[in-house]
Design an enzyme around this catalytic site. Structure first.
Site, PDB file in Angstrom:
ATOM      1  N   CYS A 100      14.357  25.110   2.531  1.00  0.00           N
ATOM      2  CA  CYS A 100      13.479  25.804   1.573  1.00  0.00           C
ATOM      3  C   CYS A 100      12.607  24.781   0.847  1.00  0.00           C
ATOM      4  O   CYS A 100      12.714  23.582   1.073  1.00  0.00           O
ATOM      5  CB  CYS A 100      14.314  26.555   0.535  1.00  0.00           C
ATOM      6  SG  CYS A 100      15.593  27.604   1.230  1.00  0.00           S
ATOM      7  N   MET A 101      11.760  25.235  -0.049  1.00  0.00           N
ATOM      8  CA  MET A 101      10.869  24.319  -0.760  1.00  0.00           C
ATOM      9  C   MET A 101      11.653  23.316  -1.605  1.00  0.00           C
ATOM     10  O   MET A 101      11.328  22.130  -1.625  1.00  0.00           O
ATOM     11  CB  MET A 101       9.910  25.118  -1.652  1.00  0.00           C
ATOM     12  CG  MET A 101       8.865  24.254  -2.330  1.00  0.00           C
ATOM     13  SD  MET A 101       7.796  25.168  -3.445  1.00  0.00           S
ATOM     14  CE  MET A 101       6.811  26.111  -2.302  1.00  0.00           C
ATOM     15  N   ASP A 102      12.686  23.789  -2.313  1.00  0.00           N
ATOM     16  CA  ASP A 102      13.392  22.930  -3.265  1.00  0.00           C
ATOM     17  C   ASP A 102      14.866  22.771  -2.952  1.00  0.00           C
ATOM     18  O   ASP A 102      15.589  22.127  -3.703  1.00  0.00           O
ATOM     19  CB  ASP A 102      13.287  23.535  -4.679  1.00  0.00           C
ATOM     20  CG  ASP A 102      11.888  24.004  -4.979  1.00  0.00           C
ATOM     21  OD1 ASP A 102      11.008  23.145  -5.080  1.00  0.00           O
ATOM     22  OD2 ASP A 102      11.678  25.234  -5.057  1.00  0.00           O
TER      23      ASP A 102
ATOM     24  N   TYR B 218      16.191  31.492   4.452  1.00  0.00           N
ATOM     25  CA  TYR B 218      15.087  32.343   4.926  1.00  0.00           C
ATOM     26  C   TYR B 218      15.164  32.573   6.430  1.00  0.00           C
ATOM     27  O   TYR B 218      15.468  31.658   7.188  1.00  0.00           O
ATOM     28  CB  TYR B 218      13.747  31.687   4.599  1.00  0.00           C
ATOM     29  CG  TYR B 218      13.468  31.599   3.117  1.00  0.00           C
ATOM     30  CD1 TYR B 218      13.405  32.746   2.325  1.00  0.00           C
ATOM     31  CD2 TYR B 218      13.259  30.365   2.509  1.00  0.00           C
ATOM     32  CE1 TYR B 218      13.141  32.650   0.963  1.00  0.00           C
ATOM     33  CE2 TYR B 218      12.984  30.263   1.152  1.00  0.00           C
ATOM     34  CZ  TYR B 218      12.932  31.411   0.377  1.00  0.00           C
ATOM     35  OH  TYR B 218      12.676  31.329  -0.959  1.00  0.00           O
TER      36      TYR B 218
ATOM     37  N   LYS C  37       0.854  -1.208   0.000  1.00  0.00           N
ATOM     38  CA  LYS C  37       0.000   0.000   0.000  1.00  0.00           C
ATOM     39  C   LYS C  37       0.882   1.249   0.000  1.00  0.00           C
ATOM     40  O   LYS C  37       2.088   1.167   0.283  1.00  0.00           O
ATOM     41  CB  LYS C  37      -0.903  -0.025   1.234  1.00  0.00           C
ATOM     42  CG  LYS C  37      -0.143   0.001   2.562  1.00  0.00           C
ATOM     43  CD  LYS C  37      -1.045  -0.271   3.752  1.00  0.00           C
ATOM     44  CE  LYS C  37      -0.254  -0.234   5.055  1.00  0.00           C
ATOM     45  NZ  LYS C  37      -1.053  -0.746   6.199  1.00  0.00           N
TER      46      LYS C  37
ATOM     47  N   ARG D 244       1.145 -10.792   6.968  1.00  0.00           N
ATOM     48  CA  ARG D 244       1.027  -9.560   6.176  1.00  0.00           C
ATOM     49  C   ARG D 244       2.167  -8.630   6.563  1.00  0.00           C
ATOM     50  O   ARG D 244       2.091  -7.902   7.552  1.00  0.00           O
ATOM     51  CB  ARG D 244      -0.311  -8.852   6.468  1.00  0.00           C
ATOM     52  CG  ARG D 244      -1.550  -9.727   6.255  1.00  0.00           C
ATOM     53  CD  ARG D 244      -2.831  -8.878   6.372  1.00  0.00           C
ATOM     54  NE  ARG D 244      -2.877  -8.118   7.602  1.00  0.00           N
ATOM     55  CZ  ARG D 244      -3.463  -8.527   8.734  1.00  0.00           C
ATOM     56  NH1 ARG D 244      -4.066  -9.723   8.769  1.00  0.00           N
ATOM     57  NH2 ARG D 244      -3.455  -7.773   9.806  1.00  0.00           N
TER      58      ARG D 244
ATOM     59  N   HIS E 124      -6.075  -7.410  13.129  1.00  0.00           N
ATOM     60  CA  HIS E 124      -4.875  -6.571  13.061  1.00  0.00           C
ATOM     61  C   HIS E 124      -4.508  -6.128  14.472  1.00  0.00           C
ATOM     62  O   HIS E 124      -5.386  -5.830  15.276  1.00  0.00           O
ATOM     63  CB  HIS E 124      -5.152  -5.353  12.167  1.00  0.00           C
ATOM     64  CG  HIS E 124      -3.950  -4.524  11.843  1.00  0.00           C
ATOM     65  ND1 HIS E 124      -2.779  -5.079  11.345  1.00  0.00           N
ATOM     66  CD2 HIS E 124      -3.725  -3.186  11.921  1.00  0.00           C
ATOM     67  CE1 HIS E 124      -1.904  -4.094  11.147  1.00  0.00           C
ATOM     68  NE2 HIS E 124      -2.450  -2.949  11.483  1.00  0.00           N
TER      69      HIS E 124
ATOM     70  N   ARG F 287     -10.501  -0.118  15.205  1.00  0.00           N
ATOM     71  CA  ARG F 287     -10.530   0.551  13.905  1.00  0.00           C
ATOM     72  C   ARG F 287     -11.604  -0.140  13.071  1.00  0.00           C
ATOM     73  O   ARG F 287     -12.775   0.023  13.345  1.00  0.00           O
ATOM     74  CB  ARG F 287      -9.125   0.500  13.278  1.00  0.00           C
ATOM     75  CG  ARG F 287      -8.923   1.450  12.130  1.00  0.00           C
ATOM     76  CD  ARG F 287      -7.457   1.566  11.701  1.00  0.00           C
ATOM     77  NE  ARG F 287      -6.913   0.341  11.112  1.00  0.00           N
ATOM     78  CZ  ARG F 287      -5.669   0.208  10.645  1.00  0.00           C
ATOM     79  NH1 ARG F 287      -4.846   1.227  10.692  1.00  0.00           N
ATOM     80  NH2 ARG F 287      -5.251  -0.922  10.137  1.00  0.00           N
TER      81      ARG F 287
HETATM   82  C1  LIG Z   1      -0.336  -1.739   6.869  1.00  0.00           C
HETATM   83  C2  LIG Z   1      -0.908  -3.001   7.356  1.00  0.00           C
HETATM   84  C3  LIG Z   1      -0.089  -4.128   7.585  1.00  0.00           C
HETATM   85  C4  LIG Z   1       1.434  -4.086   7.515  1.00  0.00           C
HETATM   86  O1  LIG Z   1       1.946  -3.629   8.741  1.00  0.00           O
HETATM   87  P1  LIG Z   1       3.552  -3.559   9.006  1.00  0.00           P
HETATM   88  O2  LIG Z   1       3.645  -3.102  10.413  1.00  0.00           O
HETATM   89  O3  LIG Z   1       4.072  -2.540   8.049  1.00  0.00           O
HETATM   90  O4  LIG Z   1       4.082  -4.914   8.761  1.00  0.00           O
HETATM   91  C5  LIG Z   1      -0.704  -5.322   7.914  1.00  0.00           C
HETATM   92  N1  LIG Z   1      -2.051  -5.398   8.054  1.00  0.00           N
HETATM   93  C6  LIG Z   1      -2.860  -4.329   7.892  1.00  0.00           C
HETATM   94  C7  LIG Z   1      -4.330  -4.476   8.067  1.00  0.00           C
HETATM   95  C8  LIG Z   1      -2.316  -3.095   7.545  1.00  0.00           C
HETATM   96  O5  LIG Z   1      -3.119  -2.037   7.391  1.00  0.00           O
END
Ligand SMILES: *Cc1c(COP(=O)(O)O)cnc(C)c1O
Length: 370
Positions: free
Chosen positions: A309-311, A264, A37, A220, A164, A135
């Site tokens: 700065c910005m750049d 700046y 992601k 994951r 999670h 969540r």
């Molecule tokens: C982002 C995410 C992960 C990965 O988590 P890490 O700590 O980067 O390994 C796993 N499961 C869900 C639901 C997530 O949103």
């Protein structure tokens, strides 16, 4: 675009990504989902996903359906799971592409099922249990009745159930074990009722390493895929390697006289005759507008002086008198014998490594080392 022509760029080492996925396979002894992601945590979604699959990952995890569609349109071939919420008005895109989506409310489930029925193609779903994150997800007590009810709908294939963790990167706390107990109860009841889906999953990177019983059928892994530590208390084994190097170049090198302001608001004033370099990196590239930044030039650590700065921003180069226009400057990564880690930069910016990796702007080009 050629690196030689760039003033600011990222180098992503896909060998490190492949190594890290192999480490995760070895440690977990189960299936690995590379979480890609947010443009692969800033590293580039497609390139990371391709390398991860080459190394043995069989799933890629996304936050949003838009991301999954983009990955589906590439040549990367693996199962895709959208872990966030998908708008029912958009679900036909997941159905047509066999992208798996998370489900955790009745209203969306009903709308998804209706669309799948209308298209005559099943939608693959993973039921999300909220075992303590607060969540997304169905509470554990309601998990089994919810899954029974989902089975009464036509058009949905319940391929997975997942949860999670909120604090897996703090292994000294009891929270993750408590979440695991609640989730395991749901899985056990499903097993006893003959309703256990094929894919049970729970572990993020930290849990993969620190909670073996969280590994189930699939892990994951986000941050570990990129060779980044989940936290100070949940470090990766040293067989993992960071994949990202962030570079820029000196665009000016000159002596300023004593008492001269820099950048700046003149927050830096030279105290003597000083060698000051300018670089093509600024807050619009994701280099935060804070004092206390640093960089490597000719393998030496030098301070950023004055306001970013910005750049552009300026470096104090008295310790590297040989510096000249065009020389490489490293903001994250190795140069000579020194290395600036993402974790160090995160510390300086008062944030976490995840936030640094995802914070680089789209205008910074990424180059890939195969
Ligand atoms: C982002 C995410 C992960 C990965 O988590 P890490 O700590 O980067 O390994 C796993 N499961 C869900 C639901 C997530 O949103």
């Amino acid at each position: 675009m050629d690196i030689d022509n760039c003033t600011s760029w990222l180098e992503i080492d896909l060998r490190a990504i492949r190594n890290n996925i192999q480490q995760l396979l070895q440690i977990s002894k189960t299936n690995v989902m590379a979480v890609v992601k947010a443009n692969g945590y800033g590293h580039g979604m497609e390139q990371v996903a391709r390398a991860a699959v080459q190394a043995g990952a069989t799933w890629c995890g996304l936050a949003r359906l838009e991301e999954a569609i983009q990955l589906h349109q590439s040549d990367v071939n693996c199962n895709l799971l959208v872990m966030g919420h998908t708008r029912p008005s958009f679900i036909q895109e997941a159905i047509a592409r066999q992208i798996h989506v998370a489900v955790f409310d009745e209203q969306s489930a009903q709308a998804y099922a209706a669309q799948a029925q209308a298209m005559g193609i099943p939608l693959h779903i993973h039921v999300k249990i909220d075992s303590g994150m607060g969540r997304l997800g169905i509470f554990p007590e309601e998990g089994v009745p919810f899954i029974r009810w989902l089975h009464t709908l036509t058009g949905l294939e319940i391929d997975g159930v997942f949860t999670h963790f909120a604090r897996a990167d703090e292994p000294s706390l009891p929270t993750t074990d408590q979440q695991l107990d609640r989730f395991c109860k749901v899985v056990q009841t499903l097993e006893q009722s003959g309703l256990r889906p094929k894919w049970v999953h729970a572990a993020n990177s930290a849990a993969t390493i620190y909670y073996p019983r969280a590994r189930f059928d699939l892990i994951r892994a986000g941050v570990a895929t990129y060779g980044l530590h989940p936290s100070k208390d949940a470090m990766l084994p040293d067989t993992f390697r960071p994949a990202m190097t962030w570079k820029t170049r000196l665009t000016s090198v000159k002596h300023l006289p004593a008492g001269h302001g820099v950048s700046y608001t003149h927050r830096y004033i030279t105290s003597k005759r000083e060698l000051i370099g300018a670089t093509a990196i600024g807050y619009a590239d994701g280099f935060r507008r804070r004092l206390g930044n640093f960089a490597l030039v000719h393998g030496k650590r030098v301070p950023v002086v004055g306001t970013v700065c910005m750049d552009q921003c300026m470096l104090q180069l008295d310790s590297v008198p040989e510096a000249k226009v065009g020389d490489e400057v490293v903001l994250i990564g190795q140069q000579g014998d020194d290395r600036i880690t993402i974790e160090e930069v995160a510390e300086a910016w008062g944030t976490i490594n995840y936030d640094v990796g995802t914070g680089q702007a789209a205008r910074v080009p990424r180059f890939y080392i195969e």
